[in-house]
Design an enzyme around this catalytic site. Structure first.
Site, PDB file in Angstrom:
ATOM      1  N   PRO A 240      25.766  26.934  60.539  1.00 48.15           N
ATOM      2  CG  PRO A 240      26.342  28.584  62.021  1.00 48.15           C
ATOM      3  CD  PRO A 240      25.364  27.562  61.940  1.00 48.15           C
ATOM      4  N   PRO A 241      29.092  26.495  59.166  1.00 46.86           N
ATOM      5  CG  PRO A 241      30.521  27.128  57.486  1.00 46.86           C
ATOM      6  CD  PRO A 241      29.505  27.534  58.388  1.00 46.86           C
ATOM      7  N   GLY A 242      30.837  23.724  60.434  1.00 44.92           N
ATOM      8  CA  GLY A 242      31.627  22.992  61.728  1.00 44.92           C
ATOM      9  C   GLY A 242      30.763  22.924  62.815  1.00 44.92           C
ATOM     10  CB  THR A 246      28.709  16.081  58.124  1.00 45.14           C
ATOM     11  OG1 THR A 246      28.403  16.917  57.076  1.00 45.14           O
ATOM     12  CG2 THR A 246      28.839  14.783  57.190  1.00 45.14           C
ATOM     13  CG  HIS A 462      47.290  49.826  68.059  1.00 44.12           C
ATOM     14  ND1 HIS A 462      46.753  50.737  67.141  1.00 44.12           N
ATOM     15  CD2 HIS A 462      46.321  49.164  68.244  1.00 44.12           C
ATOM     16  CE1 HIS A 462      45.570  50.319  66.247  1.00 44.12           C
ATOM     17  NE2 HIS A 462      45.373  49.284  67.044  1.00 44.12           N
ATOM     18  CD  GLU A 463      47.352  45.566  70.199  1.00 41.22           C
ATOM     19  OE1 GLU A 463      46.303  45.108  70.831  1.00 41.22           O
ATOM     20  OE2 GLU A 463      47.360  45.675  68.794  1.00 41.22           O
ATOM     21  CG  HIS A 466      42.895  48.049  71.346  1.00 39.69           C
ATOM     22  ND1 HIS A 466      41.636  48.440  70.622  1.00 39.69           N
ATOM     23  CD2 HIS A 466      43.691  47.810  70.332  1.00 39.69           C
ATOM     24  CE1 HIS A 466      41.638  48.665  69.122  1.00 39.69           C
ATOM     25  NE2 HIS A 466      42.913  48.188  68.779  1.00 39.69           N
ATOM     26  CG  ASP A 537      41.559  48.358  65.424  1.00 39.12           C
ATOM     27  OD1 ASP A 537      41.160  46.944  65.846  1.00 39.12           O
ATOM     28  OD2 ASP A 537      42.664  48.890  65.851  1.00 39.12           O
TER      29      ASP A 537
END
Length: 658
Positions: A240-242, A246, A462-463, A466, A537
């Site tokens: 994956p990138p990062g 390199t 809402h939070e 969760h 979500d």
């Protein structure tokens, strides 16, 4: 342009600019022309002064040159007069046209009027001064007039070509346009100061061991060839990138005591036909001349994509020609003894199969995201230049950043230093790193975003939804922090500590989906209506449900089937790999999975509605709540596990619906 072997140090040679040489030549010719134009004529006088000399019989003769200039020659008696001695001086150079040099000169207007004026004076004063005519040409002036436009065009052309070839000061100068087919690889050798070494590469133990062995192949080839083995021709870094692909190549350049050619896949691409293949040939030619050597091609997918997938390209596609030449150079009839090719890409699935076969890239080194132990080592590397607090716990930092790549960790360290400097601190502390993680994952905090009280209340519930659902479920990621402070595109966020799993079971995925739908379920339970705030979500759970059905074979109705194509070839196929009846069944099963978890979340929240409201009120008051606040309301989590970390995964659940 790549460095080529030279007998002398080109940096010590004087550098001449072609444009300056042309300018000096033109100025020199102009100076010669000006000097030549002045040697034949001495003191400039006015026409009235000339008529005065003519009336006093001091003029010996007059020569009219080119019908506009009069050269005046005085008599010997007149030259002895004081007025002429003061005005005239002895000539330094004689004219190439005549031994005799004029004493005065002047320009007049119309020739006919000038001749009539002289004729009248001669008749009036009975003068017999002869008047003759001559035509003179300036050789140098004529040359300048002829070559000046051509010289200017050449100068402009050289300037443009030098700019196209990398600047006036670049290697090759104005000849860059003629070197367009030469390799652009940058050469690193034992004389080049490369600071990166394997000590700068933390984690990635398996990948680092592989590339260290490649360096050892070139340093001690007899050690491996004595038993009849062959040195690998290529190694492909995939990940994956990062993740440090390199960086590994930079470490090889710093550690290897052999020439190291570095360039990007896009360096082969050019608007001119045949340039890419020519640059490949030139690159391998230079590498052979300096063997043993290493060639590093970053982002090789720029030229290494599978051939024949693009129906719009013809047989003369430049990228395919470049790839064909690369395949030939890596394993053709020619021998590339002691030349190893290292390449890096994060899209190995799109590379041509001929490029991936043994004999070209013999080894594929997968550079994965670091685990918790490797992240701690990466933190140690990136924290060396940072003034940090003495009691900073690196193990704590590594546990709070699951899923972070090496580049992400470097960004966290830099952002933490900037935050500490903004606060006027002398050292970077633990809270600065926590704020940096919030900044990177959630985005910039928007303190002045306008939110109405009703919207803020909806976001809080809402939070809180969760938080409540995730607290009650066994396999949901432990929630540690909830905020309703807007960050980036999110109006609120729930931060989790996801468990680092290698495999995921269906009940774990279903619990995570249920927790993700807890926000919308809370809106339904409390307000009896839903909003657009659950966009991210819904996107998340839809992808998870589709993966369960079509990728991982976790659905009873579909069975042990997968429609995932790991080769990546399916991206060019516009037809679904299943029938319309199966497509309807897939859509139905996805909808059933999501709806079941949504109803499950609603039931959990209805059973704990009072605690949900209490948590939402605390969140409205404090805006940010932590694990301790949830324990006061819900008690100890039923499925509590030992952990010493902070959340890193922002829910970003309150995005505005597009």
């Amino acid at each position: 342009m790549a460095n080529q072997p030279k007998k002398t140090d080109s940096s010590k040679r004087p550098k001449f600019n072609s444009i300056w040489i042309i300018a000096v030549v033109i100025l020199g010719l102009a100076a010669i022309t000006f000097f030549d134009s002045g040697i034949n004529g001495k003191k400039e006088i006015s026409p009235s002064e000339f008529t005065s000399f003519l009336r006093e019989k001091e003029v010996k003769k007059v020569i009219i040159v080119n019908r506009r200039i009069a050269k005046v020659y005085l008599t010997q008696e007149a030259k002895m007069l004081d007025k002429h001695k003061k005005k005239s001086s002895a000539p330094l150079v004689e004219s190439a046209m005549s031994k005799e040099v004029s004493d005065y000169r002047f320009e007049f207007g119309d020739l006919q009027n000038f001749e009539n004026q002289i004729r009248n004076i001669k008749q009036e004063y009975n003068i017999n001064t002869p008047i003759s005519y001559a035509t003179e040409s300036n050789i140098f002036g004529d040359i300048i007039v002829a070559i000046l436009p051509i010289a200017l065009l050449i100068g402009v052309w050289i300037f443009v070509m030098r700019r196209m070839g990398g600047g006036a000061g670049g290697p090759g100068g104005g000849s860059q346009i003629f070197n367009i087919g030469k390799s652009k690889a940058k050469l690193f050798d034992e004389k080049t100061d490369v600071q990166t070494s394997f000590e700068n590469v933390a984690g990635l133990e398996g990948a680092k061991e592989e590339v260290q062995e490649i360096v050892d192949f070139l340093k001690n080839p007899e050690k491996y060839t004595s038993l009849g083995g062959k040195i690998p021709k290529g190694a492909l870094l995939v990940g994956p990138p990062g993740t440090g692909k390199t960086l590994l190549a930079k470490a090889v350049a710093g550690e290897a005591k052999v020439p190291f050619f570095s360039l990007s896949g896009s360096d082969f691409v050019e608007m001119f036909v045949g340039v890419g293949a020519s640059r490949v040939r030139d690159l391998f030619k230079q590498a052979k001349e300096k063997s043993p050597s290493i060639i590093f091609i970053d982002e090789i997918d720029a030229i290494g994509r599978a051939r024949g997938n693009n129906a719009m390209s013809g047989s003369n596609d430049e990228r395919e020609n470049t790839l064909n030449q690369l395949l030939t150079e890596m394993d053709g009839f020619g021998s590339n003894s002691n030349v190893i090719v290292i390449a890096a890409t994060n899209r190995a699935d799109v590379l041509d199969k001929a490029l991936m076969r043994a004999g070209r890239f013999d080894r594929q080194i997968y550079v994965d995201l670091p685990d918790v132990r490797e992240r701690e080592e990466i933190f140690q590397v990136h924290l060396k230049p940072i003034k940090k607090e003495e009691k900073l716990d690196l193990s704590f930092l590594s546990k709070q950043t699951p899923g972070f790549s090496g580049a992400d960790i470097a960004n966290v360290c830099n952002e933490a230093a900037l935050i500490a400097a903004r606060k006027g601190k002398k050292a970077v502390g633990k809270q600065d790193f926590l704020d940096a993680v919030d900044r990177i994952v959630g985005g910039l905090e928007k303190k002045n975003k306008i939110i109405t009280p009703s919207e803020k209340k909806a976001i809080a519930y809402h939070e809180a939804g969760h938080a409540t659902v995730s607290w009650m479920l066994e396999h949901a990621a432990p929630l540690v922090k909830v905020t309703i402070v807007p960050r980036g595109q999110s109006l609120g966020a729930a931060w989790y500590l996801p468990e680092e799993r290698q495999i995921v079971r269906p009940n774990q995925m279903l619990d995570e989906m249920c927790a993700t739908l807890g926000g919308r379920a809370a809106e339904k339970v409390i307000f009896n209506e839903i909003s657009t705030g659950a966009l991210s979500d819904l996107e998340k759970v839809t992808k998870q449900a589709r993966a369960m059905v079509t990728v991982y074979g976790l659905n009873d109705k579909i069975g042990n089937l997968t429609y995932y194509d790991s080769s990546g070839q399916n991206e060019y196929n516009f037809n679904k790999p299943y029938s319309e009846e199966t497509a309807k069944l897939i859509d139905k099963e996805i909808s059933i999975i999501i709806e079941e978890q949504y109803q499950r979340a609603i039931k959990l929240l209805e059973d704990n509605k009072d605690k949900l409201s209490e948590l939402a009120e605390v969140l409205l008051e404090k805006e940010v709540i932590f694990k301790d606040n949830l324990e006061k309301i819900f008690g100890k989590r039923p499925y509590e596990k030992e952990d010493n970390a902070l959340p890193v995964d922002s829910d970003s659940s309150n995005k505005e619906d597009a």
